[in-house]
Write a protein that holds these residues in place. Structure first.
Motif, PDB file in Angstrom:
ATOM      1  N   THR A 201     164.134   2.656  10.920  1.00 22.82           N
ATOM      2  CA  THR A 201     163.553   1.889  12.020  1.00 22.82           C
ATOM      3  C   THR A 201     164.008   0.440  11.956  1.00 22.82           C
ATOM      4  O   THR A 201     164.183  -0.203  12.993  1.00 22.82           O
ATOM      5  CB  THR A 201     162.012   1.948  12.013  1.00 22.82           C
ATOM      6  OG1 THR A 201     161.529   1.520  10.747  1.00 22.82           O
ATOM      7  CG2 THR A 201     161.514   3.334  12.322  1.00 22.82           C
ATOM      8  N   TYR A 202     164.219  -0.079  10.730  1.00 21.23           N
ATOM      9  CA  TYR A 202     164.737  -1.440  10.589  1.00 21.23           C
ATOM     10  C   TYR A 202     166.144  -1.545  11.173  1.00 21.23           C
ATOM     11  O   TYR A 202     166.476  -2.518  11.847  1.00 21.23           O
ATOM     12  CB  TYR A 202     164.737  -1.854   9.113  1.00 21.23           C
ATOM     13  CG  TYR A 202     165.355  -3.207   8.860  1.00 21.23           C
ATOM     14  CD1 TYR A 202     164.673  -4.371   9.180  1.00 21.23           C
ATOM     15  CD2 TYR A 202     166.621  -3.329   8.306  1.00 21.23           C
ATOM     16  CE1 TYR A 202     165.229  -5.615   8.964  1.00 21.23           C
ATOM     17  CE2 TYR A 202     167.188  -4.568   8.080  1.00 21.23           C
ATOM     18  CZ  TYR A 202     166.487  -5.701   8.401  1.00 21.23           C
ATOM     19  OH  TYR A 202     167.048  -6.935   8.188  1.00 21.23           O
ATOM     20  N   LEU A 203     166.964  -0.531  10.908  1.00 18.77           N
ATOM     21  CA  LEU A 203     168.335  -0.553  11.414  1.00 18.77           C
ATOM     22  C   LEU A 203     168.394  -0.373  12.931  1.00 18.77           C
ATOM     23  O   LEU A 203     169.350  -0.813  13.562  1.00 18.77           O
ATOM     24  CB  LEU A 203     169.168   0.531  10.721  1.00 18.77           C
ATOM     25  CG  LEU A 203     169.413   0.321   9.225  1.00 18.77           C
ATOM     26  CD1 LEU A 203     170.120   1.535   8.635  1.00 18.77           C
ATOM     27  CD2 LEU A 203     170.203  -0.941   8.970  1.00 18.77           C
ATOM     28  N   SER A 204     167.382   0.228  13.514  1.00 20.31           N
ATOM     29  CA  SER A 204     167.388   0.443  14.958  1.00 20.31           C
ATOM     30  C   SER A 204     166.487  -0.551  15.692  1.00 20.31           C
ATOM     31  O   SER A 204     166.093  -0.309  16.833  1.00 20.31           O
ATOM     32  CB  SER A 204     166.956   1.877  15.273  1.00 20.31           C
ATOM     33  OG  SER A 204     165.620   2.075  14.866  1.00 20.31           O
ATOM     34  N   ARG A 205     166.173  -1.672  15.083  1.00 18.03           N
ATOM     35  CA  ARG A 205     165.241  -2.632  15.682  1.00 18.03           C
ATOM     36  C   ARG A 205     165.821  -3.332  16.904  1.00 18.03           C
ATOM     37  O   ARG A 205     165.079  -3.863  17.721  1.00 18.03           O
ATOM     38  CB  ARG A 205     164.795  -3.656  14.643  1.00 18.03           C
ATOM     39  CG  ARG A 205     165.875  -4.611  14.187  1.00 18.03           C
ATOM     40  CD  ARG A 205     165.405  -5.425  12.991  1.00 18.03           C
ATOM     41  NE  ARG A 205     166.373  -6.416  12.591  1.00 18.03           N
ATOM     42  CZ  ARG A 205     167.431  -6.198  11.840  1.00 18.03           C
ATOM     43  NH1 ARG A 205     167.669  -4.977  11.392  1.00 18.03           N
ATOM     44  NH2 ARG A 205     168.269  -7.171  11.537  1.00 18.03           N
ATOM     45  N   PHE A 206     167.140  -3.344  17.072  1.00 15.47           N
ATOM     46  CA  PHE A 206     167.758  -4.018  18.213  1.00 15.47           C
ATOM     47  C   PHE A 206     168.097  -3.068  19.355  1.00 15.47           C
ATOM     48  O   PHE A 206     168.649  -3.500  20.367  1.00 15.47           O
ATOM     49  CB  PHE A 206     169.042  -4.735  17.786  1.00 15.47           C
ATOM     50  CG  PHE A 206     168.823  -5.891  16.864  1.00 15.47           C
ATOM     51  CD1 PHE A 206     168.015  -6.951  17.219  1.00 15.47           C
ATOM     52  CD2 PHE A 206     169.447  -5.940  15.628  1.00 15.47           C
ATOM     53  CE1 PHE A 206     167.810  -8.027  16.388  1.00 15.47           C
ATOM     54  CE2 PHE A 206     169.259  -7.009  14.774  1.00 15.47           C
ATOM     55  CZ  PHE A 206     168.437  -8.054  15.158  1.00 15.47           C
ATOM     56  N   ASP A 207     167.798  -1.785  19.221  1.00 14.47           N
ATOM     57  CA  ASP A 207     168.204  -0.805  20.230  1.00 14.47           C
ATOM     58  C   ASP A 207     167.612  -1.105  21.605  1.00 14.47           C
ATOM     59  O   ASP A 207     168.307  -1.002  22.622  1.00 14.47           O
ATOM     60  CB  ASP A 207     167.807   0.607  19.791  1.00 14.47           C
ATOM     61  CG  ASP A 207     168.677   1.120  18.656  1.00 14.47           C
ATOM     62  OD1 ASP A 207     169.717   0.486  18.391  1.00 14.47           O
ATOM     63  OD2 ASP A 207     168.328   2.146  18.052  1.00 14.47           O
ATOM     64  N   GLU A 208     166.353  -1.487  21.634  1.00 14.82           N
ATOM     65  CA  GLU A 208     165.709  -1.772  22.911  1.00 14.82           C
ATOM     66  C   GLU A 208     166.354  -2.972  23.608  1.00 14.82           C
ATOM     67  O   GLU A 208     166.587  -2.959  24.821  1.00 14.82           O
ATOM     68  CB  GLU A 208     164.221  -2.039  22.684  1.00 14.82           C
ATOM     69  CG  GLU A 208     163.418  -2.148  23.942  1.00 14.82           C
ATOM     70  CD  GLU A 208     161.927  -2.289  23.648  1.00 14.82           C
ATOM     71  OE1 GLU A 208     161.324  -3.202  24.222  1.00 14.82           O
ATOM     72  OE2 GLU A 208     161.407  -1.487  22.858  1.00 14.82           O
TER      73      GLU A 208
ATOM     74  N   GLU B  53     174.866  -4.003   8.690  1.00 12.60           N
ATOM     75  CA  GLU B  53     173.710  -3.495   7.950  1.00 12.60           C
ATOM     76  C   GLU B  53     173.813  -1.990   7.724  1.00 12.60           C
ATOM     77  O   GLU B  53     173.451  -1.499   6.647  1.00 12.60           O
ATOM     78  CB  GLU B  53     172.419  -3.831   8.691  1.00 12.60           C
ATOM     79  CG  GLU B  53     172.067  -5.293   8.617  1.00 12.60           C
ATOM     80  CD  GLU B  53     170.842  -5.652   9.434  1.00 12.60           C
ATOM     81  OE1 GLU B  53     170.426  -4.839  10.291  1.00 12.60           O
ATOM     82  OE2 GLU B  53     170.315  -6.752   9.217  1.00 12.60           O
ATOM     83  N   LEU B  54     174.302  -1.253   8.716  1.00 13.31           N
ATOM     84  CA  LEU B  54     174.477   0.191   8.554  1.00 13.31           C
ATOM     85  C   LEU B  54     175.523   0.492   7.481  1.00 13.31           C
ATOM     86  O   LEU B  54     175.326   1.390   6.650  1.00 13.31           O
ATOM     87  CB  LEU B  54     174.868   0.823   9.885  1.00 13.31           C
ATOM     88  CG  LEU B  54     174.908   2.338   9.919  1.00 13.31           C
ATOM     89  CD1 LEU B  54     173.526   2.910   9.681  1.00 13.31           C
ATOM     90  CD2 LEU B  54     175.461   2.819  11.244  1.00 13.31           C
ATOM     91  N   GLU B  55     176.607  -0.270   7.479  1.00 17.46           N
ATOM     92  CA  GLU B  55     177.647  -0.093   6.461  1.00 17.46           C
ATOM     93  C   GLU B  55     177.094  -0.399   5.071  1.00 17.46           C
ATOM     94  O   GLU B  55     177.358   0.335   4.110  1.00 17.46           O
ATOM     95  CB  GLU B  55     178.838  -1.014   6.775  1.00 17.46           C
ATOM     96  CG  GLU B  55     179.962  -0.946   5.781  1.00 17.46           C
ATOM     97  CD  GLU B  55     180.747   0.345   5.867  1.00 17.46           C
ATOM     98  OE1 GLU B  55     181.372   0.703   4.852  1.00 17.46           O
ATOM     99  OE2 GLU B  55     180.729   0.992   6.926  1.00 17.46           O
ATOM    100  N   GLU B  56     176.307  -1.470   4.953  1.00 16.76           N
ATOM    101  CA  GLU B  56     175.685  -1.802   3.665  1.00 16.76           C
ATOM    102  C   GLU B  56     174.771  -0.677   3.202  1.00 16.76           C
ATOM    103  O   GLU B  56     174.789  -0.300   2.031  1.00 16.76           O
ATOM    104  CB  GLU B  56     174.859  -3.088   3.783  1.00 16.76           C
ATOM    105  CG  GLU B  56     175.627  -4.349   3.642  1.00 16.76           C
ATOM    106  CD  GLU B  56     174.719  -5.572   3.677  1.00 16.76           C
ATOM    107  OE1 GLU B  56     173.478  -5.419   3.635  1.00 16.76           O
ATOM    108  OE2 GLU B  56     175.253  -6.677   3.739  1.00 16.76           O
TER     109      GLU B  56
ATOM    110  N   LEU C 233     171.108  -1.703   1.049  1.00 23.85           N
ATOM    111  CA  LEU C 233     170.506  -2.782   1.811  1.00 23.85           C
ATOM    112  C   LEU C 233     169.565  -3.538   0.891  1.00 23.85           C
ATOM    113  O   LEU C 233     168.729  -2.941   0.220  1.00 23.85           O
ATOM    114  CB  LEU C 233     169.747  -2.193   3.003  1.00 23.85           C
ATOM    115  CG  LEU C 233     169.336  -3.111   4.116  1.00 23.85           C
ATOM    116  CD1 LEU C 233     170.570  -3.698   4.795  1.00 23.85           C
ATOM    117  CD2 LEU C 233     168.504  -2.383   5.129  1.00 23.85           C
ATOM    118  N   GLU C 234     169.694  -4.857   0.862  1.00 25.85           N
ATOM    119  CA  GLU C 234     168.867  -5.667  -0.032  1.00 25.85           C
ATOM    120  C   GLU C 234     167.490  -5.858   0.597  1.00 25.85           C
ATOM    121  O   GLU C 234     167.365  -6.407   1.696  1.00 25.85           O
ATOM    122  CB  GLU C 234     169.530  -7.016  -0.281  1.00 25.85           C
ATOM    123  CG  GLU C 234     168.892  -7.798  -1.375  1.00 25.85           C
ATOM    124  CD  GLU C 234     169.648  -9.070  -1.686  1.00 25.85           C
ATOM    125  OE1 GLU C 234     169.704  -9.429  -2.868  1.00 25.85           O
ATOM    126  OE2 GLU C 234     170.164  -9.689  -0.758  1.00 25.85           O
TER     127      GLU C 234
END
Length: 162
Positions: A75-82, A115-118, A124-125
């Motif tokens: 959900t953190y990685l998809s936070r910008f989808d909207e 971030e997805l690549e990390e 992810l830190e």
């Protein structure tokens, strides 16, 4: 810095030892301020990330399981989808050749890819949500950046959670 300004007014020759010394001091102060600014920006980004995780952990949980951590990270990685959907909707309405909000869209896409690549490679830190002590620190944190040093950030990858 009034002393530096007063002494610069009194000096006549630009190559004098005092002038060179004052120039070195001013350059040193500029570099110090530049480094402070970079540190503040980095701490601000880390603080925002930790605050995002703090707001989304369940209140009754003492520690998160691997599955819960994985869903939280997804959900953190998809936070910008909207926001990306809103931008694409605005661009499709006008039938224009130029993209509106192009810079914001590019920044979001770059951040998302990085971030997805990390997460898929080195990890992810983020704060260790599977440790009880770190969860207590996270729940008691009020958002002040000076308390970031109490967090032990851990790199969590997809491979370690699956």
């Amino acid at each position: 810095m009034p002393k530096i300004k007063q002494s610069l007014d009194k000096l006549k020759h630009p190559n004098s030892r005092k002038t060179i010394s004052l120039a070195k001091k001013m350059l040193k102060n500029e570099k110090k301020n530049h480094n402070k600014l970079g540190t503040h920006i980095k701490n601000n980004l880390i603080g925002e990330k930790i605050m995002w995780f703090k707001e989304r952990i369940p209140g009754e949980c003492l520690v998160l399981t691997k599955e819960q951590t994985l869903t939280l990270i997804e959900t953190y990685l998809s936070r910008f989808d909207e926001e990306l959907e809103q931008i694409s909707l605005k661009n499709s309405i006008g039938h224009r050749k130029s993209r509106q909000h192009a810079s914001r869209e590019d920044i979001i896409k770059i951040t998302k890819e990085r971030e997805l690549e990390e997460f898929n490679t080195c990890g992810l830190e983020m704060p260790d949500l599977m440790d009880q002590h770190q969860m207590e620190v996270l729940k008691n944190w009020n958002g002040e950046l000076r308390f970031l040093q109490h967090f032990k950030l851990k790199r969590i990858s997809r491979k370690s959670l699956v």
